[in-house]
Enzyme design. Structure first.
Site: not given
Ligand code: UFG
Length: 342
Positions: A127, A152, A156
């Protein structure tokens, strides 16, 4: 009897799409999954898409005895694609031991099996979380890794290190780690996609569930980041494009095109989109009037990250193809199918 590819976590989100692409490329697949975060019906849908039902074994790969028994039974495995892992960032903070035990033991058991039974190749789900908040964007494979933000993420990084060390002393065995950016979307058939248990943590499943009426409104976490519109930026990669990267990586190993026996590649589009841009694109593509509000930042989120894909494009010979709009449309088609909407 033709050689098989073992896909662990093959009924899961990225795993199921990869099984489809492998079968479409002529590979014989056996899936191992404990169904802790996926449904057995996924096999029916893979069969509907490809016309082939993959072999399936249900067990937990963190159990060394069961994993050994598997390799004893399936003597024709040529390569492994290892997806099976716990993946909820927030949950990993609450249950660190479960995450370390599951994610690391599964890898150790598979590597032990590779060595003992002569399975030559592994492609591993890593990741972009291993980069943390990089000092310079976009991130290349030369960008230094940072200390993980969550257990998590740490699993990785640790798994990458285990594979690197394993490959050093086992020169005839090969591993590729693929560092995924943010996988989204679903198969164009609408038959397989992401199916989160409970309230989704990730942005796109939350959006599609809100659009389908399961959730009241989307919360956008933070609009005070140092980005053009203040919302966080990610590199959203289409899950089918991502699945195809695994087929390319497997062929690279089988055809012996690798530069060394442990390699890692970024798998992203090379383009960053803000949360607000993504929400607006979803509304534009689907015509759904999505309710959203801005709330405070989510703890542990990084501000912005996107991939430099040069190395993957040239060395791996893989490139993402789908547009963000196509990908969001596929996510919405899948959600509507699951909910019985039209
Ligand atoms: N977000 C919102 N509202 C929500 C959900 C997410 O605004 O309800 C925002 C988050 O704050 C973030 C973006 O959307 O800025 C993306 O969030 P995600 O949860 O979809 O993804 P992340 O980037 O946090 O995490 C993902 C994977 C992880 C991985 C990570 C690596 O879920 O497994 O990318 O950066 F580790």
């Amino acid at each position: 009897m033709s050689k098989q590819i073992l896909v662990t976590g093959g009924t899961g989100y990225i795993g199921s799409h990869t099984v489809v692409e492998l079968q479409n490329s002529g590979f014989d697949v056996v899936i191992v999954d404990d169904l802790s975060n996926s449904q057995i019906e996924v096999l029916d849908n893979i069969e509907k898409i490809t016309g082939i039902r993959p072999a399936f074994e249900k067990f937990d790969l963190s159990d060394s005895v069961l994993t050994d028994q598997f390799f004893n039974k399936y003597t024709n495995i040529e390569a492994i694609i290892h997806f099976a892992a716990f993946k909820a960032v927030g949950e990993s903070v609450q249950k660190p031991l479960e995450y370390y035990r599951n994610n690391i033991n599964s890898l150790l058991n598979l590597l032990t099996g590779m060595k003992k039974y002569g399975v030559k190749h592994m492609v591993f789900s890593s990741s972009c979380t291993v980069y943390g908040q990089p000092d310079k964007l976009p991130v290349t494979e030369a960008t230094p890794r940072k200390e993980a933000e969550s257990p998590y993420g740490n699993t990785k990084a640790i798994c990458e290190d285990i594979m690197r060390d394993f490959c050093k002393t086992n020169e005839d065995l090969n591993c590729i780690a693929l560092r995924y950016f943010n996988p989204i979307g679903a198969h164009e058939s609408g038959l397989i996609g992401e199916f989160p248990v409970g309230v989704p943590n990730n942005l796109v499943p939350f959006i599609t569930q809100t659009a389908a009426g399961l959730r009241e409104e989307l919360s956008i976490f933070g609009d005070d980041y140092d980005t053009p519109d203040g919302t966080a930026i990610r590199d959203y990669i289409n899950v089918v494009d991502l699945a195809k990267a695994h087929v390319v990586a497997i062929n690279r190993l089988i055809e012996d095109k690798k530069k060394s026996n442990y390699e890692f590649f970024n798998v992203g589009t090379g383009e960053g989109y803000s949360v607000m841009q993504l929400v607006k694109a979803f509304i534009e593509v689907t015509g759904v009037d999505l309710k959203y509000k801005i709330v405070g930042r989510r703890g542990g989120d990084i501000e912005k990250i996107w991939a430099d894909t040069t190395y993957g494009n040239t060395e791996l010979g893989w490139k993402s193809e789908k547009t963000l709009e196509e990908t969001l449309a596929s996510a919405w088609k899948w959600e509507k199918n699951v909910r019985g909407l039209n």
